[in-house]
Write a protein that holds these residues in place. Structure first.
Motif, short mmCIF file in Angstrom:
data_model
loop_
_atom_site.label_atom_id
_atom_site.label_comp_id
_atom_site.label_asym_id
_atom_site.label_seq_id
_atom_site.Cartn_x
_atom_site.Cartn_y
_atom_site.Cartn_z
N PRO A 117 3.98 0.57 5.53
CA PRO A 117 3.76 0.87 6.95
C PRO A 117 2.35 0.56 7.42
CG PRO A 117 4.99 2.65 5.90
CD PRO A 117 4.53 1.73 4.80
N SER A 118 1.34 0.81 6.57
CA SER A 118 -0.04 0.50 6.96
C SER A 118 -0.24 -1.00 7.11
CB SER A 118 -1.03 1.05 5.92
OG SER A 118 -1.04 2.46 5.93
N LEU A 119 0.32 -1.79 6.20
CA LEU A 119 0.20 -3.24 6.30
C LEU A 119 0.85 -3.76 7.58
CD1 LEU A 119 0.97 -4.34 2.63
CD2 LEU A 119 -1.25 -4.37 3.77
N LEU A 120 2.03 -3.23 7.91
CA LEU A 120 2.73 -3.66 9.12
C LEU A 120 1.94 -3.31 10.36
CD1 LEU A 120 5.27 -4.90 10.40
CD2 LEU A 120 6.30 -2.61 10.36
N LYS A 121 1.42 -2.10 10.41
CA LYS A 121 0.65 -1.66 11.57
C LYS A 121 -0.59 -2.52 11.75
CE LYS A 121 -1.39 2.52 13.64
NZ LYS A 121 -1.58 3.99 13.46
N PHE A 122 -1.30 -2.78 10.65
CA PHE A 122 -2.50 -3.59 10.72
C PHE A 122 -2.19 -5.00 11.21
CE2 PHE A 122 -5.56 -6.49 8.59
CZ PHE A 122 -6.70 -6.09 9.26
N ALA A 123 -1.14 -5.60 10.67
CA ALA A 123 -0.79 -6.98 11.06
C ALA A 123 -0.47 -7.07 12.55
CB ALA A 123 0.39 -7.47 10.23
N LYS A 124 0.24 -6.10 13.08
CA LYS A 124 0.60 -6.11 14.51
C LYS A 124 -0.64 -6.05 15.39
CE LYS A 124 5.24 -4.08 14.27
NZ LYS A 124 6.08 -2.90 14.62
N ILE A 125 -1.59 -5.17 15.04
CA ILE A 125 -2.81 -5.04 15.83
C ILE A 125 -3.67 -6.28 15.69
CG2 ILE A 125 -4.94 -3.73 16.15
CD1 ILE A 125 -3.45 -1.27 15.01
N TYR A 126 -3.87 -6.72 14.47
CA TYR A 126 -4.80 -7.80 14.16
C TYR A 126 -4.36 -9.12 14.78
CZ TYR A 126 -8.29 -10.19 11.22
OH TYR A 126 -9.37 -10.90 10.76
N LEU A 127 -3.06 -9.44 14.62
CA LEU A 127 -2.54 -10.73 15.09
C LEU A 127 -2.14 -10.71 16.55
CD1 LEU A 127 -0.27 -11.47 12.00
CD2 LEU A 127 -2.54 -12.44 12.45
N ASN A 128 -1.89 -9.52 17.07
CA ASN A 128 -1.40 -9.36 18.45
C ASN A 128 -0.12 -10.17 18.66
OD1 ASN A 128 -2.79 -7.82 20.85
ND2 ASN A 128 -1.62 -9.50 21.75
N LEU A 129 0.75 -10.08 17.67
CA LEU A 129 2.06 -10.74 17.72
C LEU A 129 3.12 -9.74 17.28
CD1 LEU A 129 1.10 -14.14 16.04
CD2 LEU A 129 2.00 -13.92 18.38
N ASP A 130 4.37 -10.08 17.53
CA ASP A 130 5.46 -9.27 17.00
C ASP A 130 5.55 -9.56 15.49
OD1 ASP A 130 6.30 -8.17 19.49
OD2 ASP A 130 7.21 -10.08 19.99
N VAL A 131 5.53 -8.50 14.70
CA VAL A 131 5.58 -8.62 13.24
C VAL A 131 6.68 -7.70 12.74
CG1 VAL A 131 4.30 -8.47 11.07
CG2 VAL A 131 3.09 -9.05 13.19
N ALA A 132 7.49 -8.19 11.81
CA ALA A 132 8.60 -7.37 11.30
C ALA A 132 8.80 -7.64 9.81
CB ALA A 132 9.89 -7.68 12.07
N PHE A 133 9.26 -6.60 9.11
CA PHE A 133 9.64 -6.74 7.71
C PHE A 133 11.10 -7.15 7.59
CE2 PHE A 133 6.15 -3.71 6.30
CZ PHE A 133 5.50 -4.66 5.54
N LEU A 134 11.39 -8.03 6.64
CA LEU A 134 12.76 -8.26 6.20
C LEU A 134 13.04 -7.32 5.02
CD1 LEU A 134 13.03 -12.18 6.22
CD2 LEU A 134 13.75 -10.56 7.99
N PRO A 135 14.31 -7.06 4.72
CA PRO A 135 14.62 -6.18 3.58
C PRO A 135 14.01 -6.71 2.28
CG PRO A 135 16.57 -6.57 4.92
CD PRO A 135 15.52 -7.48 5.45
N THR A 136 13.56 -5.79 1.45
CA THR A 136 12.95 -6.15 0.17
C THR A 136 13.90 -7.00 -0.67
OG1 THR A 136 11.60 -4.15 0.15
CG2 THR A 136 11.97 -5.24 -1.97
N ILE A 137 13.36 -8.04 -1.28
CA ILE A 137 14.12 -8.87 -2.22
C ILE A 137 13.89 -8.30 -3.61
CG2 ILE A 137 14.36 -11.16 -3.25
CD1 ILE A 137 13.39 -12.35 -0.60
N ASN A 138 14.90 -7.68 -4.15
CA ASN A 138 14.79 -7.11 -5.50
C ASN A 138 15.10 -8.18 -6.54
OD1 ASN A 138 14.16 -4.34 -4.86
ND2 ASN A 138 16.24 -4.17 -4.07
N LEU A 139 14.50 -8.05 -7.70
CA LEU A 139 14.68 -9.01 -8.78
C LEU A 139 15.37 -8.34 -9.96
CD1 LEU A 139 11.16 -10.76 -8.78
CD2 LEU A 139 13.22 -11.47 -7.57
N SER A 140 16.31 -9.07 -10.55
CA SER A 140 17.00 -8.60 -11.75
C SER A 140 16.81 -9.63 -12.85
CB SER A 140 18.50 -8.41 -11.49
OG SER A 140 18.72 -7.48 -10.46
#
Length: 343
Positions: free
Chosen positions: A109-132
């Protein structure tokens, strides 16, 4: 301009003020909507060396000692490189791996919040890609059982995953409205069997990239546990490093090159030590370029952003995560900009 820069870079000295002023290209803001506010902000801040120190002559082993970059002025970026991506308005980020443990990895959540403020763009996470683990050579990703090669690094004994395989996967899942797609992971990376490791790798042409936070944790290559009283400082260092490299790599996807003008988030670095020394802020040259990119590609409410509002929101974020140096820096910047804030 390029001849003057080339001659100065040969002698490894900081660029003169005239070269820097040419690079910032304040005069180009006259024709831009709300350009007068951005011009005023850049003008009042660029001559304050406490805000934006000029780069010192590079030492042996540092980035500019090894790579004689000529820089990218605002005019060069605007005329030759600036992308306009129709109907693509969102920066996407996707975590890879299921090892984002509390306090051992940066807060998502902190990374997402920072990216939105810093870039002044819409930023979104995609679902985590898990590895097996598939076998002794490959993982499979949750996305269509895509194979990603891995190895055990002989020096660190840590798992590493191959950057090229990740980038192939990212090209397949880049959303149609995506400006770019950046993956990050707490797993170490390697780009080729002959390499020991790499912090990250990007493919700007296809607007995808991947970087690892693994080596940003102070205990990456150490078996000892961090003392309890130091855990907060260790986490803050990890989060700040992660915030800085995240926006650095995303901005590269906008085809903004390394900065040679000021101490800046977009400076190149040859080591973690050199990376730690650079600022988390964008210098006047690079902020102007980001402003141009957002005006071309941001949603209507993001275009022609108010730099004073951006610095105010960054200040609140830095207070929240206790980045003490960056709090002081933002307070100084906002004090400097107070004279134009009501115009």
């Amino acid at each position: 301009y390029q001849r003057r820069v080339r001659e100065q870079m040969k002698t490894k000295v900081p660029l003169d003020k005239q070269s820097i002023r040419t690079a910032v290209s304040l005069q180009t803001l006259h024709s831009q909507p709300k350009g007068d506010l951005m011009k005023a902000c850049l003008a009042v801040s660029m001559d304050d060396e406490k805000l934006f120190p000029p780069l010192l002559p590079p030492k042996r082993g540092e980035w500019l000692y090894q790579f004689r970059e000529l820089g990218q002025s605002v005019r060069q970026y605007k005329d030759k490189t600036l992308l306009q991506l129709k109907e693509k308005k969102t920066v996407y980020i996707v975590p890879i791996g299921n090892n984002f443990e509390d306090k051992k990895s940066p807060s998502l959540p902190s990374l997402l919040k920072f990216a939105k403020i810093y870039l002044n763009l819409d930023v979104a996470f995609l679902p985590t890609i898990n590895l097996s683990k598939l076998n002794d050579q490959y993982y499979t990703a949750t996305e269509d059982d895509f194979k990603i090669q891995y190895r055990i690094n002989p020096s660190t004994k840590q798992v590493q995953i191959l950057t090229g395989d990740i980038e192939m996967l990212l090209k397949r899942i880049l959303p149609t409205d995506g400006i770019c797609l950046l993956a990050f992971t707490m797993i170490d990376l390697y780009p080729d069997p002959s390499w020991n490791f790499v912090f990250g790798e990007a493919d700007p042409l296809h607007r995808v990239g991947v970087f690892s936070f693994a080596r940003y944790h102070p205990c990456f290559s150490s078996s000892h546990q961090v003392a309890i009283e130091d855990e907060k400082a260790v986490y803050n260092l990890l989060l700040r490093r992660s915030c800085s490299v995240m926006v650095h790599e995303i901005i590269h996807m906008f085809r903004i090159e390394h900065c040679i003008y000021f101490d800046c988030c977009m400076n190149g670095s040859n080591s973690l030590e050199e990376s730690d020394q650079r600022m988390i802020q964008l210098c006047p040259v690079c902020l102007h370029k980001l402003w141009l990119f957002v005006n071309k590609n941001g949603s209507d409410e993001k275009k022609y952003f108010n730099p004073i509002k951006r610095y105010t929101e960054l200040l609140e974020f830095f207070k929240e995560v206790e980045f003490e140096f960056d709090v002081i820096w933002c307070e100084r910047m906002l004090e400097k900009l107070k004279s134009i804030s009501d115009k």
